[in-house]
Scaffold this active site. Sequence first.
Site: not given
Length: 583
Positions: A298-300
Amino acid sequence: MRIGYSLFTDTPGQWRKAKTRFLILCLLLSCFLFSILLRLFDLQIRQHKKLSASAIRQQQKQIPLPSRRGSICDRNGRELAVSLRCYSIFAHPSLVQDASRAASRLADFLDLSAREVFRKLRSGKPFVWIKRKVDPEMAKAILDSGLPGIFAIEEEKRYYPKRDLGSHVLGFVGLDDQGLEGLELSYDSYLKGSHHPPLGYCDALGRIAFREAEADASWGCCDIILTLDEVIQYIAERALEKGVESSQAKGGSIIVMEPATGEILALANRPTFDLTRYQDYPPAFRRNRAISDCYEPGSTFKVILAAGALEEGVVTPGERIYCERGGISLNGFYIRDYKKYGWLTFSQVLTNSSNVGAIKTAMKLGKEKYYEYIRRFGFGEKTGIELPGEARGILRRPQDWSSISLGALAIGQEVSVTPLQLLSAFAAIANGGKLMRPSVVKCIRSPEGERIWENSPQVVRQVVSPATCSALTQILTKVVEDGTGQKAAVPGYVVAGKTGTSQKIDGKKGAYSHHKVVASFVGFVPSQSPRVAILVTIDEPKVGSWGGTLAAPIFAQVAQETMAYLSARSGIESDLSPGLKGQ
């Protein structure tokens, strides 16, 4: 009248018949003798080695002696796995006089089924185990009872004094002290050492009549010193347990690493298991999720994109990007932001975790360059940690990407990583761009206490420049100060990090689930000259779903307590005289 008698009165035909019979008899005798010679040749020449080995197996038997398996300690010498003396009860059934009475007495002593013990005593075998690994007091009581044919032999039993602490790192051993999982498996040859047990010579019934002199009981087993710190491991396990329970999650992982060296200070998973009775837990509880479970980050993963884009100079932290009021279309697929952003600087794109801004940045970088940086950060390959069962993740080559893959990868989809891979990548940003090989073993110590092997930090490669890391670190501090990671803040320290919330694939529908997610936070503290990098993942929470609200507070708790502990320990060590440090 005939006066004499001739011995040779047979006719010529009778003589020929006698001669033929004699020749046949000689031929048969010759064939018989030849067959005996062939058999002797077969036994003494062709099968000599086989039969000699078989005779030795019948005559000789290796006598097992108690061995001390090496200990496993944390980085400060605290014992996490040790071996204790115990005894195993066995019987020579041929020497048992009253099997029924013996079975009843043994069953009472050892809490076994009398019928099962009786079956063993009547098995007709020369040797049978009754029960392995019993306490010395119990063994003494059995021997004192004077049961004929019942004996005890000294052995070692593996004991884990902290029970479930660090269970996925330590692993466990089987009944015969062979390593089965974790470091007990990876370093089994060092822990058990090499040996030559003495030989016993057996009689016709297989009983040992006499034996050679005993070998050295130490057998060269070594102790393993880990990079783990028992206190930090406890801090991580306690925080993860609380986080998983409060969110009613399926599971979770925490890893604490030294960015400068790659040394793992703590590695915890939930669900977990008690090492002293591992057989009572299902395999899923024993699985080391931190290195074997792959998930879409995801956004990491936007931080990996940002590192490549900054390094290549396609964006600058202050460059403005139009975020399309919260949505963008990619070949028929519409991807949204959780807020309708307009113009944002690139720094704000990361701070607010804008999907649209990340996709536009990936388009400027290009798929070939983006893939290159993903690979350089270590994704798609094993990290090389000493633990068994590590996964390499899933990363397709650019020629296998679809028309939307570049945009999907920009927001951490269409790629699977392990928690350890992601933390190693963030640690590289924290230490100035060096990807380090993570390690859980600090050194190996001989029975004499000498270090026969010592781990030294290993740089895999320089991923990006220190200047890029510095610029990216400043952006990541804003994520915690003003963006989605505010709950990761630690009083008294500047924290750099990134939140992530990734949807999981619904296997039945073949699409992303709206309910099953992995909430995560990964960061390092302090942002300048960081001492620890920490990753937290919460798998399928039922209460809450965002990385910033679930994982970030756990990060903050672990970081705060770890920094307090490290500061206190540094103060203690600085007060020691040089001659006492490290003892």
